[in-house]
Design a protein around this motif. Structure first.
Motif, PDB file in Angstrom:
ATOM      1  N   GLN A 155       0.850  -1.185   0.000  1.00  0.00           N
ATOM      2  CA  GLN A 155       0.000   0.000   0.000  1.00  0.00           C
ATOM      3  C   GLN A 155       0.889   1.240   0.000  1.00  0.00           C
ATOM      4  O   GLN A 155       1.852   1.326   0.755  1.00  0.00           O
ATOM      5  N   VAL A 156       0.548   2.177  -0.831  1.00  0.00           N
ATOM      6  CA  VAL A 156       1.270   3.443  -0.848  1.00  0.00           C
ATOM      7  C   VAL A 156       0.745   4.286   0.313  1.00  0.00           C
ATOM      8  O   VAL A 156      -0.457   4.445   0.485  1.00  0.00           O
ATOM      9  N   VAL A 157       1.652   4.795   1.128  1.00  0.00           N
ATOM     10  CA  VAL A 157       1.255   5.570   2.303  1.00  0.00           C
ATOM     11  C   VAL A 157       1.600   7.030   2.058  1.00  0.00           C
ATOM     12  O   VAL A 157       2.743   7.371   1.749  1.00  0.00           O
ATOM     13  N   MET A 158       0.577   7.860   2.216  1.00  0.00           N
ATOM     14  CA  MET A 158       0.755   9.307   2.089  1.00  0.00           C
ATOM     15  C   MET A 158       0.607   9.905   3.485  1.00  0.00           C
ATOM     16  O   MET A 158      -0.187   9.429   4.297  1.00  0.00           O
ATOM     17  N   CYS A 159       1.361  10.918   3.767  1.00  0.00           N
ATOM     18  CA  CYS A 159       1.303  11.565   5.075  1.00  0.00           C
ATOM     19  C   CYS A 159      -0.055  12.252   5.249  1.00  0.00           C
ATOM     20  O   CYS A 159      -0.465  13.044   4.388  1.00  0.00           O
ATOM     21  N   PRO A 160      -0.770  11.967   6.355  1.00  0.00           N
ATOM     22  CA  PRO A 160      -2.068  12.615   6.555  1.00  0.00           C
ATOM     23  C   PRO A 160      -1.938  14.098   6.902  1.00  0.00           C
ATOM     24  O   PRO A 160      -2.897  14.848   6.780  1.00  0.00           O
ATOM     25  N   GLU A 161      -0.758  14.533   7.335  1.00  0.00           N
ATOM     26  CA  GLU A 161      -0.553  15.929   7.723  1.00  0.00           C
ATOM     27  C   GLU A 161      -0.215  16.818   6.521  1.00  0.00           C
ATOM     28  O   GLU A 161      -0.830  17.843   6.315  1.00  0.00           O
ATOM     29  N   CYS A 162       0.808  16.405   5.750  1.00  0.00           N
ATOM     30  CA  CYS A 162       1.266  17.275   4.668  1.00  0.00           C
ATOM     31  C   CYS A 162       1.057  16.676   3.279  1.00  0.00           C
ATOM     32  O   CYS A 162       1.468  17.276   2.284  1.00  0.00           O
ATOM     33  N   ASN A 163       0.460  15.501   3.184  1.00  0.00           N
ATOM     34  CA  ASN A 163       0.117  14.839   1.938  1.00  0.00           C
ATOM     35  C   ASN A 163       1.343  14.525   1.072  1.00  0.00           C
ATOM     36  O   ASN A 163       1.281  14.582  -0.144  1.00  0.00           O
ATOM     37  N   ARG A 164       2.470  14.206   1.688  1.00  0.00           N
ATOM     38  CA  ARG A 164       3.659  13.787   0.963  1.00  0.00           C
ATOM     39  C   ARG A 164       3.721  12.265   0.904  1.00  0.00           C
ATOM     40  O   ARG A 164       3.169  11.571   1.754  1.00  0.00           O
ATOM     41  N   TYR A 165       4.469  11.763  -0.055  1.00  0.00           N
ATOM     42  CA  TYR A 165       4.695  10.325  -0.157  1.00  0.00           C
ATOM     43  C   TYR A 165       5.644   9.907   0.957  1.00  0.00           C
ATOM     44  O   TYR A 165       6.733  10.447   1.112  1.00  0.00           O
ATOM     45  N   VAL A 166       5.216   8.916   1.764  1.00  0.00           N
ATOM     46  CA  VAL A 166       6.038   8.436   2.876  1.00  0.00           C
ATOM     47  C   VAL A 166       6.745   7.135   2.497  1.00  0.00           C
ATOM     48  O   VAL A 166       7.910   6.939   2.816  1.00  0.00           O
ATOM     49  N   GLY A 167       6.050   6.245   1.822  1.00  0.00           N
ATOM     50  CA  GLY A 167       6.654   4.969   1.438  1.00  0.00           C
ATOM     51  C   GLY A 167       5.581   3.937   1.173  1.00  0.00           C
ATOM     52  O   GLY A 167       4.399   4.257   1.079  1.00  0.00           O
ATOM     53  N   THR A 168       6.005   2.710   1.071  1.00  0.00           N
ATOM     54  CA  THR A 168       5.056   1.619   0.878  1.00  0.00           C
ATOM     55  C   THR A 168       4.986   0.812   2.166  1.00  0.00           C
ATOM     56  O   THR A 168       5.959   0.712   2.921  1.00  0.00           O
ATOM     57  N   TYR A 169       3.835   0.239   2.398  1.00  0.00           N
ATOM     58  CA  TYR A 169       3.604  -0.496   3.633  1.00  0.00           C
ATOM     59  C   TYR A 169       2.877  -1.779   3.300  1.00  0.00           C
ATOM     60  O   TYR A 169       1.895  -1.779   2.567  1.00  0.00           O
TER      61      TYR A 169
ATOM     62  N   ARG B 275       9.334  12.689   6.024  1.00  0.00           N
ATOM     63  CA  ARG B 275      10.521  13.534   6.111  1.00  0.00           C
ATOM     64  C   ARG B 275      10.165  15.012   6.159  1.00  0.00           C
ATOM     65  O   ARG B 275      10.948  15.829   6.601  1.00  0.00           O
ATOM     66  N   GLY B 276       8.964  15.341   5.714  1.00  0.00           N
ATOM     67  CA  GLY B 276       8.554  16.745   5.684  1.00  0.00           C
ATOM     68  C   GLY B 276       8.117  17.265   7.048  1.00  0.00           C
ATOM     69  O   GLY B 276       8.646  18.248   7.559  1.00  0.00           O
ATOM     70  N   CYS B 277       7.139  16.600   7.671  1.00  0.00           N
ATOM     71  CA  CYS B 277       6.582  17.129   8.916  1.00  0.00           C
ATOM     72  C   CYS B 277       6.918  16.275  10.141  1.00  0.00           C
ATOM     73  O   CYS B 277       6.632  16.679  11.262  1.00  0.00           O
ATOM     74  N   GLY B 278       7.489  15.088   9.963  1.00  0.00           N
ATOM     75  CA  GLY B 278       7.855  14.258  11.100  1.00  0.00           C
ATOM     76  C   GLY B 278       6.766  13.296  11.571  1.00  0.00           C
ATOM     77  O   GLY B 278       6.904  12.667  12.618  1.00  0.00           O
ATOM     78  N   TRP B 279       5.675  13.174  10.815  1.00  0.00           N
ATOM     79  CA  TRP B 279       4.614  12.238  11.180  1.00  0.00           C
ATOM     80  C   TRP B 279       5.175  10.815  11.189  1.00  0.00           C
ATOM     81  O   TRP B 279       5.970  10.434  10.351  1.00  0.00           O
ATOM     82  N   VAL B 280       4.773   9.996  12.190  1.00  0.00           N
ATOM     83  CA  VAL B 280       5.295   8.641  12.344  1.00  0.00           C
ATOM     84  C   VAL B 280       4.141   7.654  12.449  1.00  0.00           C
ATOM     85  O   VAL B 280       3.184   7.887  13.186  1.00  0.00           O
ATOM     86  N   LYS B 281       4.236   6.547  11.716  1.00  0.00           N
ATOM     87  CA  LYS B 281       3.299   5.439  11.866  1.00  0.00           C
ATOM     88  C   LYS B 281       4.063   4.315  12.545  1.00  0.00           C
ATOM     89  O   LYS B 281       5.000   3.754  11.990  1.00  0.00           O
ATOM     90  N   GLU B 282       3.658   3.999  13.789  1.00  0.00           N
ATOM     91  CA  GLU B 282       4.320   2.958  14.584  1.00  0.00           C
ATOM     92  C   GLU B 282       3.870   1.575  14.113  1.00  0.00           C
ATOM     93  O   GLU B 282       2.788   1.424  13.570  1.00  0.00           O
ATOM     94  N   PRO B 283       4.691   0.561  14.353  1.00  0.00           N
ATOM     95  CA  PRO B 283       4.295  -0.800  13.983  1.00  0.00           C
ATOM     96  C   PRO B 283       3.126  -1.284  14.838  1.00  0.00           C
ATOM     97  O   PRO B 283       2.996  -0.905  15.998  1.00  0.00           O
ATOM     98  N   THR B 284       2.270  -2.085  14.245  1.00  0.00           N
ATOM     99  CA  THR B 284       1.139  -2.641  14.980  1.00  0.00           C
ATOM    100  C   THR B 284       1.486  -4.042  15.439  1.00  0.00           C
ATOM    101  O   THR B 284       2.176  -4.791  14.745  1.00  0.00           O
ATOM    102  N   ILE B 285       0.996  -4.407  16.618  1.00  0.00           N
ATOM    103  CA  ILE B 285       1.242  -5.734  17.165  1.00  0.00           C
ATOM    104  C   ILE B 285      -0.038  -6.539  17.036  1.00  0.00           C
ATOM    105  O   ILE B 285      -1.092  -6.132  17.501  1.00  0.00           O
ATOM    106  N   SER B 286       0.075  -7.681  16.401  1.00  0.00           N
ATOM    107  CA  SER B 286      -1.083  -8.535  16.191  1.00  0.00           C
ATOM    108  C   SER B 286      -1.367  -9.361  17.441  1.00  0.00           C
ATOM    109  O   SER B 286      -0.465  -9.716  18.187  1.00  0.00           O
ATOM    110  N   ASP B 287      -2.641  -9.682  17.669  1.00  0.00           N
ATOM    111  CA  ASP B 287      -3.013 -10.509  18.806  1.00  0.00           C
ATOM    112  C   ASP B 287      -2.498 -11.931  18.671  1.00  0.00           C
ATOM    113  O   ASP B 287      -2.312 -12.629  19.656  1.00  0.00           O
ATOM    114  N   SER B 288      -2.284 -12.399  17.457  1.00  0.00           N
ATOM    115  CA  SER B 288      -1.860 -13.777  17.254  1.00  0.00           C
ATOM    116  C   SER B 288      -0.446 -14.029  17.766  1.00  0.00           C
ATOM    117  O   SER B 288      -0.062 -15.161  17.984  1.00  0.00           O
TER     118      SER B 288
END
Length: 193
Positions: free
Chosen positions: A66-80, A92-105
């Protein structure tokens, strides 16, 4: 007066390596009685349970990245990818961070892959086990022997035994533990061949 100890000659043994045993005695997954495991099949004589151990692998469908766009500044962040749980994304523009999610499994206990052996006992914090009656006979003759003639190579069962089994100071206690394992065998054991 000292007792006379037996002699163990490795070349006289019928099986040279662990894969040479054609069957193993295990606990039945259904009734917890004694079952026989041959190659990839477990068969119980008391409850008529039969199971194939080798299963076809499940097809793992991977989701497209999935292509991830920054919700704050609408820049391309990367693929996820959802199967890469530990991926951390940062804008890299505004410093927004998406932390890793931990699955229940991840927290669920893993299922035991092998069936539990029928001839297994705890010996001073170590697991003493035998695959079948033939292996138990081998261990008893090895432990009871005062003189052990083994091959110089590390390719046989005797060469790969742990040091606490090879030690002469554990001989009497090991023989008692092996006798305890022998009592687990049924008196009228059916032929396994």
């Amino acid at each position: 007066m000292r007792r006379k100890l037996a002699r163990f000659v490795e070349s006289d043994q019928p099986v040279d390596y662990m894969g040479g045993y054609d069957h193993a005695l295990v606990h039945c997954p259904r009734c917890d009685g004694m079952a026989v495991r041959r190659k990839e099949r477990v068969t119980c004589g008391s409850c008529a349970y039969t199971s194939e151990l080798r299963r076809k692998p499940k097809e793992v469908k991977s989701e497209p990245p999935q292509v991830v766009m920054c919700p704050e500044c609408n820049r391309y962040v990367g693929t996820y990818r959802s199967d890469l749980r530990l991926l951390r994304l940062r804008c890299r523009g505004c410093g927004w961070v998406k932390e890793p999610t931990i699955s229940d499994s991840w927290g669920k206990p893993k299922r035991q892959k092998r069936t539990q052996l029928w001839l297994e006992v705890d010996f001073r914090g170590e697991q003493l086990w035998a695959v079948n009656e033939e292996h138990l006979n081998f261990l008893e003759s090895y432990v009871a022997a005062g003189v052990r003639e083994t091959s110089p190579f590390n390719s046989t069962i005797a060469s790969r035994l742990p040091a606490w089994i090879k030690s002469g100071k554990n001989r009497d206690d090991l023989l008692r533990a092996l006798a305890k394992l022998r009592t687990r065998l049924p008196e009228n054991m059916p032929p396994t061949r």
